[in-house]
Design an enzyme around this catalytic site. Structure first.
Site, PDB file in Angstrom:
ATOM      1  N   CYS A 111      21.541 -12.347 -26.369  1.00 35.32           N
ATOM      2  CA  CYS A 111      22.101 -10.944 -25.981  1.00 35.32           C
ATOM      3  C   CYS A 111      21.402 -10.380 -24.932  1.00 35.32           C
ATOM      4  O   CYS A 111      21.858  -9.417 -24.175  1.00 35.32           O
ATOM      5  CB  CYS A 111      21.952  -9.927 -27.048  1.00 35.32           C
ATOM      6  SG  CYS A 111      22.471 -10.464 -28.606  1.00 35.32           S
ATOM      7  N   HIS A 247      22.641  -2.873 -24.237  1.00 38.22           N
ATOM      8  CA  HIS A 247      23.175  -4.054 -25.247  1.00 38.22           C
ATOM      9  C   HIS A 247      23.512  -3.247 -26.109  1.00 38.22           C
ATOM     10  O   HIS A 247      22.767  -2.495 -27.087  1.00 38.22           O
ATOM     11  CB  HIS A 247      22.119  -5.327 -25.479  1.00 38.22           C
ATOM     12  CG  HIS A 247      22.608  -6.249 -26.496  1.00 38.22           C
ATOM     13  ND1 HIS A 247      23.945  -6.537 -26.561  1.00 38.22           N
ATOM     14  CD2 HIS A 247      22.214  -6.431 -27.670  1.00 38.22           C
ATOM     15  CE1 HIS A 247      24.277  -7.110 -27.750  1.00 38.22           C
ATOM     16  NE2 HIS A 247      23.192  -7.312 -28.449  1.00 38.22           N
ATOM     17  N   ASN A 277      29.193  -6.139 -31.708  1.00 37.78           N
ATOM     18  CA  ASN A 277      28.274  -6.577 -30.698  1.00 37.78           C
ATOM     19  C   ASN A 277      28.847  -7.691 -29.954  1.00 37.78           C
ATOM     20  O   ASN A 277      29.014  -8.973 -30.843  1.00 37.78           O
ATOM     21  CB  ASN A 277      27.151  -6.903 -31.601  1.00 37.78           C
ATOM     22  CG  ASN A 277      26.116  -7.639 -30.862  1.00 37.78           C
ATOM     23  OD1 ASN A 277      26.018  -8.251 -29.756  1.00 37.78           O
ATOM     24  ND2 ASN A 277      24.815  -7.702 -31.533  1.00 37.78           N
TER      25      ASN A 277
HETATM   26  N1  ACO Z   1      28.088  -4.282 -46.785  1.00 32.57           N
HETATM   27  C1  ACO Z   1      27.496  -3.783 -47.793  1.00 32.57           C
HETATM   28  N2  ACO Z   1      26.201  -3.918 -48.150  1.00 32.57           N
HETATM   29  C2  ACO Z   1      25.539  -4.934 -47.281  1.00 32.57           C
HETATM   30  C3  ACO Z   1      26.094  -5.486 -46.459  1.00 32.57           C
HETATM   31  C4  ACO Z   1      27.281  -4.942 -45.874  1.00 32.57           C
HETATM   32  N3  ACO Z   1      27.968  -5.692 -44.662  1.00 32.57           N
HETATM   33  N4  ACO Z   1      25.018  -6.213 -45.805  1.00 32.57           N
HETATM   34  C5  ACO Z   1      23.976  -5.894 -46.347  1.00 32.57           C
HETATM   35  N5  ACO Z   1      24.535  -5.215 -47.370  1.00 32.57           N
HETATM   36  C6  ACO Z   1      23.348  -4.821 -48.679  1.00 32.57           C
HETATM   37  C7  ACO Z   1      22.171  -5.576 -48.631  1.00 32.57           C
HETATM   38  O1  ACO Z   1      22.566  -6.798 -49.612  1.00 32.57           O
HETATM   39  C8  ACO Z   1      21.112  -4.902 -49.398  1.00 32.57           C
HETATM   40  O2  ACO Z   1      21.435  -4.649 -50.659  1.00 32.57           O
HETATM   41  P1  ACO Z   1      20.095  -4.717 -51.920  1.00 32.57           P
HETATM   42  O3  ACO Z   1      19.463  -3.432 -51.463  1.00 32.57           O
HETATM   43  O4  ACO Z   1      20.859  -4.634 -53.069  1.00 32.57           O
HETATM   44  O5  ACO Z   1      19.570  -5.754 -51.651  1.00 32.57           O
HETATM   45  C9  ACO Z   1      21.424  -3.447 -48.669  1.00 32.57           C
HETATM   46  O6  ACO Z   1      22.775  -3.511 -48.253  1.00 32.57           O
HETATM   47  C10 ACO Z   1      20.683  -3.298 -47.417  1.00 32.57           C
HETATM   48  O7  ACO Z   1      20.388  -4.556 -46.787  1.00 32.57           O
HETATM   49  P2  ACO Z   1      19.608  -4.591 -45.426  1.00 32.57           P
HETATM   50  O8  ACO Z   1      19.580  -5.857 -44.702  1.00 32.57           O
HETATM   51  O9  ACO Z   1      18.311  -4.048 -45.773  1.00 32.57           O
HETATM   52  O10 ACO Z   1      20.410  -3.360 -44.401  1.00 32.57           O
HETATM   53  P3  ACO Z   1      19.785  -2.713 -43.492  1.00 32.57           P
HETATM   54  O11 ACO Z   1      19.810  -1.332 -43.492  1.00 32.57           O
HETATM   55  O12 ACO Z   1      18.481  -3.366 -42.664  1.00 32.57           O
HETATM   56  O13 ACO Z   1      21.050  -2.849 -42.341  1.00 32.57           O
HETATM   57  C11 ACO Z   1      21.657  -4.149 -40.377  1.00 32.57           C
HETATM   58  C12 ACO Z   1      21.476  -4.154 -41.826  1.00 32.57           C
HETATM   59  C13 ACO Z   1      22.783  -3.141 -39.993  1.00 32.57           C
HETATM   60  C14 ACO Z   1      21.938  -5.663 -40.022  1.00 32.57           C
HETATM   61  C15 ACO Z   1      20.099  -3.559 -39.690  1.00 32.57           C
HETATM   62  O14 ACO Z   1      19.121  -4.356 -40.260  1.00 32.57           O
HETATM   63  C16 ACO Z   1      20.244  -3.718 -38.232  1.00 32.57           C
HETATM   64  O15 ACO Z   1      20.990  -2.997 -37.523  1.00 32.57           O
HETATM   65  N6  ACO Z   1      19.438  -4.649 -37.762  1.00 32.57           N
HETATM   66  C17 ACO Z   1      19.600  -4.604 -36.358  1.00 32.57           C
HETATM   67  C18 ACO Z   1      19.974  -6.044 -35.845  1.00 32.57           C
HETATM   68  C19 ACO Z   1      21.202  -6.020 -35.093  1.00 32.57           C
HETATM   69  O16 ACO Z   1      21.812  -5.221 -34.718  1.00 32.57           O
HETATM   70  N7  ACO Z   1      21.530  -7.411 -34.921  1.00 32.57           N
HETATM   71  C20 ACO Z   1      22.707  -7.654 -34.017  1.00 32.57           C
HETATM   72  C21 ACO Z   1      22.621  -8.910 -33.648  1.00 32.57           C
HETATM   73  S1  ACO Z   1      21.425  -9.405 -32.751  1.00 32.57           S
HETATM   74  C22 ACO Z   1      21.220  -8.606 -31.357  1.00 32.57           C
HETATM   75  O17 ACO Z   1      22.198  -8.495 -30.677  1.00 32.57           O
HETATM   76  C23 ACO Z   1      19.986  -8.971 -30.521  1.00 32.57           C
END
Ligand code: ACO
Length: 320
Positions: A111, A247, A277
């Site tokens: 990215c 980004h 993204n």
């Molecule tokens: N729908 C519903 N529930 C979900 C989903 C979904 N799509 N995905 C995960 N969950 C659940 C998980 O299973 C978990 O459930 P549990 O508590 O029962 O185990 C719960 O939601 C929380 O999961 P987390 O992974 O902890 O969720 P988080 O709040 O961290 O959000 C996310 C996930 C949105 C990916 C976040 O971590 C984030 O924004 N990270 C930044 C990474 C990013 O933006 N990457 C983009 C690609 S990389 C790049 O561009 C550089």
């Protein structure tokens, strides 16, 4: 010496996929996706791959800048999803648009790719090696997405953005680049791999794997840090910045960066709600949208900042 952008263009995947559509294939909901990421929909491609989208964005950037493809000296394509090991995607763009006088190669920095490619373009221009450079960020992430993994498949979209750059007047240009290979494991996608006749192993396909929380923490720390560094290095004040074009990975990351920089959200344009993204493409797509909607004026100071797999990060400061 500085570098200026003289034309922008973009091209998105042909099919709109909403959060509700994704709720049909994995256990998720519009509420979960939009509240966690800001994403409402994304465009996925059902036909054109990375190079074709990149070529279309490139044509539009050349047209916008009044540049004939034969005038281009270099084509840089930032992508993590090339169609081939070779020929590289930049060469495919070259052939598609008829940029017969350009050298062409790809840059791989996930990215952060577009920011690194812009910095590479600047170096060639500053060294007097090339005059007109086409810089593209393009990714077809849907082909490396595991559509059964709800943690990642809700995040990504397909598209390409392009700019034509050349030497500019003045000296407003600053850049910061960084990498930390020791933390590469938090965001990975294995290349197609396999054994040879000795191992007897067949080819394996890779998909995106991500430790979301680690990427989140990394982004909200590194992006403000490198923005502050580039400002300091160029002795430019935050008040003088018109837009921070970040980004587009997650609205919450952009919010957190704005807070850390103590800058108002109006300075952080976003299109993640519509496109998801798009990796290396997200910054030039957003730039093209700002340009086409007349939101950029000559002399506006812009910061572009990217972060991603590698891990890699970078920021650049330039004037519109
Ligand atoms: N729908 C519903 N529930 C979900 C989903 C979904 N799509 N995905 C995960 N969950 C659940 C998980 O299973 C978990 O459930 P549990 O508590 O029962 O185990 C719960 O939601 C929380 O999961 P987390 O992974 O902890 O969720 P988080 O709040 O961290 O959000 C996310 C996930 C949105 C990916 C976040 O971590 C984030 O924004 N990270 C930044 C990474 C990013 O933006 N990457 C983009 C690609 S990389 C790049 O561009 C550089």
């Amino acid at each position: 010496m500085t570098m200026k952008i003289i034309g922008t263009g973009s091209c998105l995947g042909d099919r709109l996929v909403t959060n509700q559509d994704l709720a049909q294939i994995v256990e998720t909901s519009d509420e979960w996706i939009s509240s966690r990421t800001g994403i409402k929909g994304r465009r996925l491609t059902t036909g054109p791959g990375t190079s074709e989208m990149a070529a279309e964005a490139a044509r539009r950037a050349c047209e916008d800048g009044g540049v004939r493809p034969e005038e281009l000296d270099l084509i840089l394509l930032a992508t993590s999803t090339p169609e081939n090991h070779f020929p590289n995607g930049a060469c495919e763009v070259q052939a598609a648009i008829g940029a017969v006088n350009a050298a062409a190669f790809d840059i791989s920095a996930a990215c952060t790719g577009f920011v690194f490619a812009m910095q590479t373009a600047y170096s060639f221009i500053a060294a007097g090696i090339f005059q007109k450079i086409l810089v593209i960020g393009a990714d077809d992430l849907s082909k490396i997405t595991d559509w059964t993994d709800r943690k990642t498949c809700i995040l990504f979209g397909d598209g390409a953005g392009a700019v034509v750059v050349e030497k500019g007047e003045g000296d407003t240009f600053g850049q910061i680049m960084g990498s930390d290979g020791s933390r590469g494991h938090v965001l990975t996608c294995k290349a197609r791999s396999g054994g040879n006749f000795l191992t007897g192993k067949g080819p394996e396909m890779g998909y995106i794997h991500m430790d979301g929380q680690e990427v989140f923490k990394f982004a909200v720390k590194k992006v403000p840090e490198c923005v502050e560094q580039v400002l300091k290095r160029q002795q430019v004040q935050k008040e003088d910045i018109r837009y921070y074009i970040l980004h587009q990975a997650n609205e919450r990351i952009i919010d957190a960066v704005a807070k850390r920089l103590k800058e108002p959200m109006e300075k952080f344009p976003m299109d993640i709600q519509d496109h998801g993204n798009t990796s290396a493409a997200s910054i030039p797509i957003l730039l093209d949208e700002l340009n086409r909607h007349g939101r950029l004026a000559s002399g506006d100071k812009l910061i572009m900042a990217g972060f991603g797999g590698g891990l890699t990060w970078g920021a650049l400061l330039m004037e519109w």
